[in-house]
Every structure is written in structure tokens, then in C-alpha cells.
Design an enzyme around this catalytic site. Sequence first.
Site, PDB file in Angstrom:
ATOM      1  N   ASP A  21       0.784  -1.127  -0.149  1.00 19.99           N
ATOM      2  CA  ASP A  21      -0.037  -0.074   0.100  1.00 19.99           C
ATOM      3  C   ASP A  21       0.778   1.270   0.086  1.00 19.99           C
ATOM      4  O   ASP A  21       1.552   1.484   0.954  1.00 19.99           O
ATOM      5  CB  ASP A  21      -0.960   0.114   1.266  1.00 19.99           C
ATOM      6  CG  ASP A  21      -1.806   1.521   1.379  1.00 19.99           C
ATOM      7  OD1 ASP A  21      -1.785   1.865   0.553  1.00 19.99           O
ATOM      8  OD2 ASP A  21      -2.010   1.553   2.579  1.00 19.99           O
ATOM      9  N   ASP A  25      -4.059   3.812   2.773  1.00 21.97           N
ATOM     10  CA  ASP A  25      -5.607   3.667   2.876  1.00 21.97           C
ATOM     11  C   ASP A  25      -5.754   2.164   3.337  1.00 21.97           C
ATOM     12  O   ASP A  25      -6.909   1.765   3.560  1.00 21.97           O
ATOM     13  CB  ASP A  25      -6.346   4.042   1.704  1.00 21.97           C
ATOM     14  CG  ASP A  25      -6.096   3.237   0.488  1.00 21.97           C
ATOM     15  OD1 ASP A  25      -5.072   2.248   0.762  1.00 21.97           O
ATOM     16  OD2 ASP A  25      -6.692   3.289  -0.449  1.00 21.97           O
ATOM     17  N   ASP A  98      -5.806 -10.922 -15.056  1.00 21.52           N
ATOM     18  CA  ASP A  98      -6.942 -11.765 -14.759  1.00 21.52           C
ATOM     19  C   ASP A  98      -8.045 -11.501 -15.703  1.00 21.52           C
ATOM     20  O   ASP A  98      -8.402 -10.273 -15.585  1.00 21.52           O
ATOM     21  CB  ASP A  98      -7.216 -11.716 -13.343  1.00 21.52           C
ATOM     22  CG  ASP A  98      -7.546 -13.059 -12.751  1.00 21.52           C
ATOM     23  OD1 ASP A  98      -8.393 -13.638 -13.416  1.00 21.52           O
ATOM     24  OD2 ASP A  98      -6.823 -13.509 -11.916  1.00 21.52           O
ATOM     25  N   ASP A 203     -10.299 -16.540 -15.689  1.00 15.07           N
ATOM     26  CA  ASP A 203     -11.028 -17.176 -14.595  1.00 15.07           C
ATOM     27  C   ASP A 203     -12.145 -18.126 -15.018  1.00 15.07           C
ATOM     28  O   ASP A 203     -12.856 -17.948 -15.839  1.00 15.07           O
ATOM     29  CB  ASP A 203     -11.602 -15.886 -13.904  1.00 15.07           C
ATOM     30  CG  ASP A 203     -12.323 -16.264 -12.552  1.00 15.07           C
ATOM     31  OD1 ASP A 203     -11.521 -16.383 -11.633  1.00 15.07           O
ATOM     32  OD2 ASP A 203     -13.504 -16.066 -12.410  1.00 15.07           O
ATOM     33  N   GLU A 265      -7.990 -21.102 -16.051  1.00 16.53           N
ATOM     34  CA  GLU A 265      -8.149 -21.842 -14.886  1.00 16.53           C
ATOM     35  C   GLU A 265      -9.122 -22.964 -14.923  1.00 16.53           C
ATOM     36  O   GLU A 265     -10.030 -22.961 -15.507  1.00 16.53           O
ATOM     37  CB  GLU A 265      -9.116 -20.954 -13.896  1.00 16.53           C
ATOM     38  CG  GLU A 265      -9.100 -21.556 -12.298  1.00 16.53           C
ATOM     39  CD  GLU A 265     -10.155 -20.802 -11.537  1.00 16.53           C
ATOM     40  OE1 GLU A 265      -9.944 -21.016 -10.416  1.00 16.53           O
ATOM     41  OE2 GLU A 265     -10.647 -19.836 -11.975  1.00 16.53           O
ATOM     42  N   HIS A 330      -4.075 -17.326  -4.799  1.00 17.15           N
ATOM     43  CA  HIS A 330      -5.172 -16.568  -3.925  1.00 17.15           C
ATOM     44  C   HIS A 330      -6.101 -17.320  -3.534  1.00 17.15           C
ATOM     45  O   HIS A 330      -7.107 -16.721  -2.887  1.00 17.15           O
ATOM     46  CB  HIS A 330      -5.470 -15.303  -4.505  1.00 17.15           C
ATOM     47  CG  HIS A 330      -6.484 -15.419  -5.876  1.00 17.15           C
ATOM     48  ND1 HIS A 330      -5.903 -16.178  -7.191  1.00 17.15           N
ATOM     49  CD2 HIS A 330      -7.734 -15.660  -5.977  1.00 17.15           C
ATOM     50  CE1 HIS A 330      -6.843 -16.256  -8.037  1.00 17.15           C
ATOM     51  NE2 HIS A 330      -8.095 -15.897  -7.150  1.00 17.15           N
ATOM     52  N   ASP A 331      -6.613 -18.550  -4.092  1.00 12.14           N
ATOM     53  CA  ASP A 331      -7.513 -19.384  -3.634  1.00 12.14           C
ATOM     54  C   ASP A 331      -7.373 -20.527  -2.608  1.00 12.14           C
ATOM     55  O   ASP A 331      -8.131 -21.294  -2.431  1.00 12.14           O
ATOM     56  CB  ASP A 331      -8.238 -20.015  -5.003  1.00 12.14           C
ATOM     57  CG  ASP A 331      -9.005 -18.887  -5.704  1.00 12.14           C
ATOM     58  OD1 ASP A 331      -9.417 -18.023  -5.205  1.00 12.14           O
ATOM     59  OD2 ASP A 331      -9.051 -19.045  -7.038  1.00 12.14           O
TER      60      ASP A 331
END
Length: 559
Positions: A21, A25, A98, A203, A265, A330-331
Site C-alpha cells: 500500500d 488507505d 486476470d 478465470d 483456470e 489466492h484461492d
Amino acid sequence: MEKKWWQEAVGYEIYCKSFCDSDGDGIGDLRGVTSKLPILKELGVTCIWFAPLYASPQADNGYDVADYEAIHPDYGTMEDFKELLDLAHSMGMRVIMDMVLNHSSDEHRWFQESRKSKDNPYRDYYIWRPAKADGSEPNNWGSYFGEGNGSAWQWDEVAGEYYLHQYGIKMPDLNWECKALREEIYGMLNRWLDFGIDGFRLDVITRLKKMPGLPDSLKKPIPPMDRNGFVVDRNMCTNVEGIHPILRELNERVFCREGCFTMGEGAGVTPFNAAEYILPERRELDSIYHFQLASRKGPRLTAEQFRTVQKNWAKVGESGGTYIQYLSNHDSQRQVSQHGSDLQWRTRSARLLGTLIHTTPGIPFIYQGEEIGMVNVRFDSIEDYNCCYTVGPYHAMLESGMDPATALAEVARTSRDNARTPYQWNAEKNAGFTTGKPWLKVNPRYEQINLEADLAAEDSVFRYYQSLTALRREHPAIVEGSLTFLSEDDPDVICYTRSCEKETLLVVANLSEREREWEIPHPIRGRCRCLLCNMEKKIGLTGEKLSLAPWECAVFAVE
Ligand code: GLC
């Protein structure tokens, strides 16, 4: 056949929201990523995959796209992205985006139009059906996220009909039978390629085609996800006949463009049906990633499973198909927690798992944080979790009568948030990820596990990954060598060779916490020179046996 750039690539997935970041934020952003490109370059990365960066209400952290051609404001601007892209290119790294083509957000303009009336030009962009005579859902399909009553259909007051959503309620499925939608998508994808990106991660690409007629599923319900008469049945929308013409058209209109790389995917893709998607002569996808090794809920990887999966996929490779090697993204859970040992042997097992992925055939993809051995997290309250696959099933479990503590324990281990906690850069506040309040809590182990500490440690995972990516650059057998397993009945020790015309490499890995002896096969005794080891370097394999410490592995050149 002419070599394509991606065959030699080292991939790296960035989940921007949790990476770095730059403006305090609490949400990672593009400028944050740009500031970290040098370290990725040092790692040996040559291709970055960005999880969705598009404008989105973030119901599923960007997999719910509200505008495919705008950058989500929390991440920055199109100019920030262009700057990042140009810099990455100048450093020799490609960038793939993605692309979520199965569904959009319900806040997408197309959906807002679509719901207005039956004769709206966008009506057919989504899958609408009237209620049954008793007002109930058009069929018994359940949704993956299990929100609401569990159905994959949501009633829309404005439209006066139900719409289909395989995932979240805010993620209506797009209708690929609609030509106007397809044209719109081709235009959008081509504009991204014109912008300068190098390809797409696609995806849930095997789910675009739905079972014709949308019949009821006959699957036996498995609670708690299957409830109220709804069943989550992958077969209704995965690998359904008719998916291939869709992909061929996508290829003809977009993916065939010079230098464009696609990585699908591959839900439901196995070595037995993969060829149809990825053989070059099929002109569909360049590569696919499968779930046979890295399944979020699956048990710890065994030597036997590893051999079987790799052998079957190697056959696909021999016939010309390209596939991805990875153990987390990330899954998933963090790979060192799921398949390694995240306490006693954390760095050693992290290095071993990396070795398996970087020395088997295919394109390795590193998931952010894996290169410093980041681990799973355990939050005390469901409030601290964000992932839809965690929160939805948790409530389904409560509804089925489970007590909250058991339900939490049930979902925590396999939560996708394990992989989504912020990147741990250093031991400062919030692991150096943000000066603000992080959108998802930082893993409390960050004081010990962070990039700065890792780089300073003798058993650095990052430095070891650098050696792995160097191995790929320097040894052609890693990219093009054939794969042969040795000692195939060993319960713990994985051993294989990679051979091409120029050389043969040997990999030996002890996938257990036991000390093991491995008998060196006759033909290679005395001929092995150690290139890399996750402990002290082995010298030469001269004796009859090689002793391996818990989680020890090594790569040898056979001379
Ligand atoms: C894919 C994504 C996952 C997302 C789902 C729905 O599996 O990797 O993160 O939730 O598709 O888009």
C-alpha cells in the site's frame, strides 16, 4: 516447433489488494507494486499475473467486475497501470491480466440495462428465467458461495425474473450464447492487448457453457452447502459440451494475436481431457492450471500423489500441451502450511516445495509471499474473515445446526484468507504493508516471517527461490527435459530425472519429517554433482546410499 516466450517463463501472481500500500488507505495499490518491481526482478520473475484490477464493488475482491476497462480507484489509475506496465517491460517482465468472463458484477452497466426490460438490448447478456408456477427458482442448482438460501438463482424485482449466478449473488453469469455479448467481450479484450498487456489468466474459463435447457441436477445433496433443495453440481456448468467452440472463437478473434499468452483456470480439467483445451493445433488456450496437486481442501500432498499427477500431466506435455506448476495461489491455503511443516521445518519445507514446482515440466507460478515462506493464519472471529467461500459456508453450517466454534474451526483451515493476508515486508507495524489500517488483518507471525528477516537469514527462502529461477535459466533440461521417476514405491522420497539432449538432472526430495536413506541407483552412483540443496550442499553421490534429513531435497547434475 518454435519456442514461445512463456515456455521459459517464471510466473508470479500478485493479489494487489494485499501486496503493498503506497498511500496509507490500508489497501494495496499499483504504485505499491511498481515500487516493488526490482525485488521481483531479483527473484527471477519474468511474468506477472495480476488478480483483477478492474473497477468493482469488491464483493469477491474484484472477481466481480463492474467495468472491464477501468482500474479500481483503490488501486490507482489507468496511468499508474501504464507506468507499471512500461517499467515491467523495460525490466524484461511481461504482465498478464486476470480476465473474468463467466460473470460480471450486478453493478456492471450491462446488468443494470439488462434488468430493465425484456426488450432491452442487453437483456440477453445474462441468463434470465421466469419463476416456476409456485414462484420458486427455475431449477435446483446451488451456488458455490452458498449465500442466501443456497440457490444459484436470484429474484430480481426490477426484471421480474430470476438470474443465474454460479458464484455470489452480486455476480450474475454472462450469457455466452448471446452474440452481441461475445462481440463486446472481443472488443474489450483486444483493447487490452492494444494497451500493451501480454495476455490473460482466464478465470473459471471451463464454466462459460451451461447445460442446454438448464435441467435440474440429479446429484444427491450433500449438506450443509446443499440445502433447501439446492445442490452445487459442478457438472451442470463445467466442461459442458459446447465449451470448445466458444474458446476457438475467442482464440480466432483475440488470443491468436502475436505474443498473447493465455492461461486458463482449469476447473474440472484432468490429464484426460486437457488436450482438447491446450494442444496448439486446437487453437484454444496456450496453457491451463489444474487442481490435482493444489486443492484448497485437499490433504497434504503425498509422494505417491505427486508422482501420479506429474506422470499423467507429463504425457499431456509430451503431446505438446503446456500446463502450470504451482502449489498455492489466492484461492488456496499457504502451501507451507498445507503441504509442508509451518513450525519446525518451515524454511526447509518451503524450499523443498519450491523445488518440486520449479524442477518439474511446465511453467512455475509463485504466489506472493510463498518466496518467504508465509504461513496460514487463524482469526478468532468470523468477523475478521472476508472470503466468500469462508463466510457463506460458515452461515450455511450455522443454519444446519452446527455451533459457531465448530463452524469457525471447520472453515478457518481452508479459508482463502490464509493466502490473502497482507504481504509481510518487514517487522515494522503492519509488516510494512501499510501505514493505515489493513483491509484484512496481518498474520501475527509477521515479526519473524517477513522479507527483510528472510533475506538476512542463512536459510533464506527467497535466496533459495532465486537459485531455483537461475536453475531454470541455466539448465535446458528444466524447461524441455523429459520426466522419469525413480524409486516409485517409496512412501516419502520423491526422486526424478529431467533429461534433454544436452544434460540430465536428478532431483531427490524427502517429503517427510523422518530421516530417510535413499538407495542410489547403480547407473548414477558416483556421477552426480550437487547443484542445489535446501541444507548444506551434498558433495557427490559416491556411496550406495544418500541420507536425507527431514524435508531435505537436492538437485544434481548427472555427469
Ligand atoms: C476463480 C477465482 C476466485 C473467484 C472465482 C469466481 O476461481 O480464482 O478467486 O472467487 O473464480 O470468480
